[in-house]
Design a protein around this motif. Sequence first.
Motif, PDB file in Angstrom:
ATOM      1  N   LEU A  15       0.827  -1.209   0.000  1.00  4.59           N
ATOM      2  CA  LEU A  15       0.000   0.000   0.000  1.00  4.59           C
ATOM      3  C   LEU A  15       0.861   1.259   0.000  1.00  4.59           C
ATOM      4  CD1 LEU A  15      -2.812   1.264   0.160  1.00  4.59           C
ATOM      5  CD2 LEU A  15      -2.692   1.055   2.655  1.00  4.59           C
ATOM      6  N   LEU A  16       1.953   1.223   0.736  1.00  8.52           N
ATOM      7  CA  LEU A  16       2.850   2.376   0.796  1.00  8.52           C
ATOM      8  C   LEU A  16       3.458   2.668  -0.572  1.00  8.52           C
ATOM      9  CD1 LEU A  16       4.522   4.500   2.304  1.00  8.52           C
ATOM     10  CD2 LEU A  16       6.124   2.685   2.936  1.00  8.52           C
ATOM     11  N   MET A  17       3.869   1.629  -1.295  1.00  7.25           N
ATOM     12  CA  MET A  17       4.475   1.854  -2.609  1.00  7.25           C
ATOM     13  C   MET A  17       3.464   2.422  -3.600  1.00  7.25           C
ATOM     14  SD  MET A  17       7.220  -1.227  -3.250  1.00  7.25           S
ATOM     15  CE  MET A  17       6.199  -2.580  -2.658  1.00  7.25           C
TER      16      MET A  17
ATOM     17  N   PHE B  53      12.156   2.676  -1.829  1.00  6.70           N
ATOM     18  CA  PHE B  53      11.328   3.622  -2.572  1.00  6.70           C
ATOM     19  C   PHE B  53      10.925   4.819  -1.715  1.00  6.70           C
ATOM     20  CE2 PHE B  53       9.411   1.095  -6.360  1.00  6.70           C
ATOM     21  CZ  PHE B  53      10.704   0.893  -6.832  1.00  6.70           C
ATOM     22  N   THR B  54      10.634   4.575  -0.448  1.00  3.08           N
ATOM     23  CA  THR B  54      10.233   5.680   0.428  1.00  3.08           C
ATOM     24  C   THR B  54      11.351   6.710   0.556  1.00  3.08           C
ATOM     25  OG1 THR B  54       8.792   4.204   1.697  1.00  3.08           O
ATOM     26  CG2 THR B  54       9.421   6.283   2.735  1.00  3.08           C
ATOM     27  N   ILE B  55      12.558   6.237   0.799  1.00  5.61           N
ATOM     28  CA  ILE B  55      13.702   7.144   0.913  1.00  5.61           C
ATOM     29  C   ILE B  55      13.977   7.846  -0.409  1.00  5.61           C
ATOM     30  CG2 ILE B  55      16.172   7.276   1.417  1.00  5.61           C
ATOM     31  CD1 ILE B  55      15.789   4.875   3.291  1.00  5.61           C
ATOM     32  N   ALA B  56      13.885   7.089  -1.507  1.00  2.07           N
ATOM     33  CA  ALA B  56      14.190   7.655  -2.825  1.00  2.07           C
ATOM     34  C   ALA B  56      13.169   8.725  -3.220  1.00  2.07           C
ATOM     35  CB  ALA B  56      14.230   6.541  -3.867  1.00  2.07           C
ATOM     36  N   VAL B  57      11.884   8.449  -3.022  1.00  9.39           N
ATOM     37  CA  VAL B  57      10.855   9.419  -3.408  1.00  9.39           C
ATOM     38  C   VAL B  57      10.921  10.655  -2.516  1.00  9.39           C
ATOM     39  CG1 VAL B  57       8.370   9.804  -3.551  1.00  9.39           C
ATOM     40  CG2 VAL B  57       9.337   7.670  -4.394  1.00  9.39           C
ATOM     41  N   PHE B  58      11.188  10.457  -1.228  1.00  9.39           N
ATOM     42  CA  PHE B  58      11.333  11.607  -0.332  1.00  9.39           C
ATOM     43  C   PHE B  58      12.481  12.508  -0.786  1.00  9.39           C
ATOM     44  CE2 PHE B  58      13.348  13.565   3.401  1.00  9.39           C
ATOM     45  CZ  PHE B  58      12.288  14.314   3.872  1.00  9.39           C
ATOM     46  N   GLY B  59      13.633  11.917  -1.090  1.00  6.00           N
ATOM     47  CA  GLY B  59      14.762  12.708  -1.565  1.00  6.00           C
ATOM     48  C   GLY B  59      14.488  13.348  -2.913  1.00  6.00           C
ATOM     49  N   TYR B  60      13.800  12.631  -3.788  1.00  8.31           N
ATOM     50  CA  TYR B  60      13.487  13.154  -5.118  1.00  8.31           C
ATOM     51  C   TYR B  60      12.597  14.391  -5.024  1.00  8.31           C
ATOM     52  CZ  TYR B  60      11.531  13.234  -9.863  1.00  8.31           C
ATOM     53  OH  TYR B  60      11.129  13.620 -11.112  1.00  8.31           O
ATOM     54  N   LEU B  61      11.566  14.323  -4.203  1.00  6.06           N
ATOM     55  CA  LEU B  61      10.642  15.449  -4.087  1.00  6.06           C
ATOM     56  C   LEU B  61      11.215  16.595  -3.264  1.00  6.06           C
ATOM     57  CD1 LEU B  61       7.279  13.530  -3.474  1.00  6.06           C
ATOM     58  CD2 LEU B  61       8.091  14.556  -5.603  1.00  6.06           C
TER      59      LEU B  61
END
Length: 427
Positions: A80-82, A213-221
Amino acid sequence: MTKTKSVKEPILHLVKRSSLPGWKAWIIRALAILGGFIFICIICCAELKTSPFLIIKYMFQGAFMTKTNTNVFFRDVAILLMIALAVTPAFKMKFWNIGAEGQVLISAWACTACMFYLGGKVSNDTLIFIMLLMSLLAGIVWAVIPAIFKAIWNTNETLFTLMMNYIALQVTLYFIKVWVPTGTGSLSPLPYGNLPQIAGGDYLLSIIVSIIFTIAVFGYLKFSKHGYEISVVGESVNTARYIGISVKKVIIRTLVLSGAICGVVGFLLAGGINHMVSDTTVGGRGFTAVLVSWLAQFNPLAMVFTSGIVVFLSNGTTKVMENYGIPNAFLAEVLTGIMFLIIIGCEFFVRYRVIFNKNIFSKKQKATVSCDSNSLHEQVTVSVDEATRSDSSNEDLLDKTESVLTDDDSTLVKSDISDVKANEEVK
């Protein structure tokens, strides 16, 4: 002609908050979640005729009673998180991607098609690589189609992505009938292309991927140039164009990212968990992810908490229904929906402040007012003119005029009357 009426004041006022500290907003949300759980317990007690403590106990058992339950809980949170992470970049851009359900499903279909047609014909490692590649491609294509129409022709992305969900569902059902001609409508798990298990189960792989993915998307945004462009486009398309940002490019690029994440989720579901595809593979999580992302205010780190709340509620209420012999999940879905409504409703109090009138129980005052504002001004004008023409009765007329007016309607007019009185004294 005048009439008498009571001046009534409202019981409360709604004032939009100019700003609210983040910790206060989260306290309001936490209280809403707590209140929602209490309300659900009350409903269960009334319907099932049991103790609220038993309801709470069964809900925790549904999520954490055994090691398997705990593993399933964290795996469901990861999935669900992804999906929530997939829709978040588009939401920050105010591109309302409601098509995550279809994007994940079509990716799972593409993965299963590779397993069905290539299984046993190529090596397992090669098959897994092809499965991942085709899942990514399917998810990206399904997300980019509405993005292109939005960027070029400014179509409504909400309706477009929503309709794509139904197309993905029908494509999946059609191929299941092709693969299973017996008419059962159910595809058995395929023995080819199964992802390797970590620690003896299919749980840990999804959890690890979701953390990455959580770390990557947070850093990306938060820190990348692309994330900054997404924020600017979300705030104002005209501003983005003015400072040289290609809005069309940002829209398409962001939906490529969303589709790719959905592709990975479909790959994990079909290749690592279910080993096949069906119409219930996603199970509505594409729509639930919208709530998870919005409730976390599009913060990838906060989505970990909101995803956990949603999965705990879903698994817990299902366990309660099982323990009390309710065969279907209808009541569990109703309770989950009630909880969602309460959580959504709490955002009203995050954005608005309720002010109660402390003087509501004081004595009601009565005032004499004119039937309409035009009549009021005409009456005042006549009274003032008569006061200026008549020396013998001007004081009485002015006093009478003042008595006609209420506090709210006569501030300016009373000041004119005072000037007339002063002139009369000078004369």
